[in-house]
Design a protein around this motif. Structure first.
Motif, mmCIF file in Angstrom:
data_model
loop_
_atom_site.group_PDB
_atom_site.id
_atom_site.type_symbol
_atom_site.label_atom_id
_atom_site.label_comp_id
_atom_site.label_asym_id
_atom_site.label_seq_id
_atom_site.Cartn_x
_atom_site.Cartn_y
_atom_site.Cartn_z
ATOM 1 N N ALA A 113 32.649 19.778 4.903
ATOM 2 C CA ALA A 113 31.272 19.694 5.370
ATOM 3 C C ALA A 113 31.121 18.389 6.151
ATOM 4 O O ALA A 113 31.560 17.332 5.696
ATOM 5 N N LEU A 114 30.542 18.470 7.334
ATOM 6 C CA LEU A 114 30.516 17.301 8.205
ATOM 7 C C LEU A 114 29.190 17.179 8.933
ATOM 8 O O LEU A 114 28.355 18.082 8.896
ATOM 9 N N ASP A 115 29.040 16.040 9.595
ATOM 10 C CA ASP A 115 27.841 15.769 10.383
ATOM 11 C C ASP A 115 28.044 16.378 11.772
ATOM 12 O O ASP A 115 28.739 15.816 12.618
ATOM 13 N N LEU A 116 27.443 17.538 11.980
ATOM 14 C CA LEU A 116 27.650 18.257 13.241
ATOM 15 C C LEU A 116 27.082 17.504 14.434
ATOM 16 O O LEU A 116 27.627 17.587 15.544
ATOM 17 N N ALA A 117 25.993 16.756 14.231
ATOM 18 C CA ALA A 117 25.417 15.990 15.335
ATOM 19 C C ALA A 117 26.398 14.927 15.818
ATOM 20 O O ALA A 117 26.530 14.687 17.020
ATOM 21 N N GLN A 118 27.103 14.304 14.885
ATOM 22 C CA GLN A 118 28.096 13.301 15.269
ATOM 23 C C GLN A 118 29.300 13.951 15.960
ATOM 24 O O GLN A 118 29.870 13.388 16.899
ATOM 25 N N LEU A 119 29.681 15.140 15.498
ATOM 26 C CA LEU A 119 30.738 15.885 16.188
ATOM 27 C C LEU A 119 30.328 16.181 17.622
ATOM 28 O O LEU A 119 31.124 16.023 18.564
ATOM 29 N N GLU A 120 29.086 16.597 17.811
ATOM 30 C CA GLU A 120 28.594 16.877 19.162
ATOM 31 C C GLU A 120 28.592 15.610 20.023
ATOM 32 O O GLU A 120 28.955 15.647 21.199
ATOM 33 N N ASP A 121 28.166 14.485 19.437
ATOM 34 C CA ASP A 121 28.163 13.229 20.188
ATOM 35 C C ASP A 121 29.574 12.850 20.629
ATOM 36 O O ASP A 121 29.784 12.403 21.765
#
Length: 221
Positions: free
Chosen positions: A80-88
């Motif tokens: 489980a991860l921070d998808l917003a940070q992946l997008e950034d």
């Protein structure tokens, strides 16, 4: 994103191709410098761009701050991860692609590479965000946390060749997760290859030789 400028390794002759290579969790832009320098000895004319992830707390590692392309909240369900940070982070990769295009490198001669967490970012950038051509993608000891079952790919994305490389004894990123990303791409018509090595969560000499050959073949084409 990180305010640290990427490490850029220029080739001995004018650059005609580029590899943008992302490090793994807790590493930095110098982590793959020796690998890039070794590859440049057999790949004349290839520029290597090695960006650095921002330093931020990583929940899985007790909240300690370290270079990280995105926060990992838990290993289950399947990291489980921070998808917003992946997008950034994927957006940063796209900016680096555009910078190389602006410098005169055609998109067809720009390759994305990433190890572990960095590999997850380049797979996301190439197949969820970037709509243009690419030379290809190198996915080392990694997985694809945001590939979705119902997602389709356009013809341009299907044309991105991919080489997935993974240690059979990897205790950090289960080889089954890497294989799942490979299979997802293959099912959508991508020319993707799988290479397994008797090693853990690392990069080995045999793997580097395979990378050099794979890049050489595509640059020659």
């Amino acid at each position: 994103m990180s305010s640290v400028a990427p490490l850029i390794l220029e080739p001995a002759q004018p650059a005609s191709a580029c590899v943008i290579w992302l490090h793994g969790l807790g590493a930095d832009r110098y982590d793959f410098q020796p690998v890039a320098e070794a590859l440049q000895r057999v790949l004349p004319g290839v520029r290597f761009v090695l960006p650095q992830a921002p330093t931020r707390p990583v929940t899985l590692n007790g909240g300690w701050s370290m270079p990280s392309w995105y926060d990992i909240v838990a290993l289950e369900p399947e990291r489980a991860l921070d998808l917003a940070q992946l997008e950034d982070s994927a957006s940063r990769v796209l900016e680096l692609i555009e910078a190389q295009r602006a410098s005169g490198i055609p998109a067809e001669r720009i390759f994305l590479a990433g190890f572990s967490q960095g590999g997850a970012v380049v797979l996301h950038a190439a197949f969820r965000r970037w709509a243009g051509a690419l030379g290809g993608v190198l996915a080392l000891s990694t997985y694809a946390p945001a590939f979705e079952p119902g997602q389709t790919l356009g013809a341009i994305q299907q044309a991105h060749p991919v080489l997935c490389l993974h240690g059979s004894e990897d205790a950090v990123v289960d080889p089954a997760l890497g294989r799942r990303a490979h299979d997802w791409l293959a099912e959508r018509g991508v020319a993707v290859e799988w290479r397994s090595y008797p090693m853990g969560h690392e990069v080995g000499n045999a793997e580097i030789r395979d990378i050099a050959l794979w890049l050489s073949e595509r640059l020659a084409a």
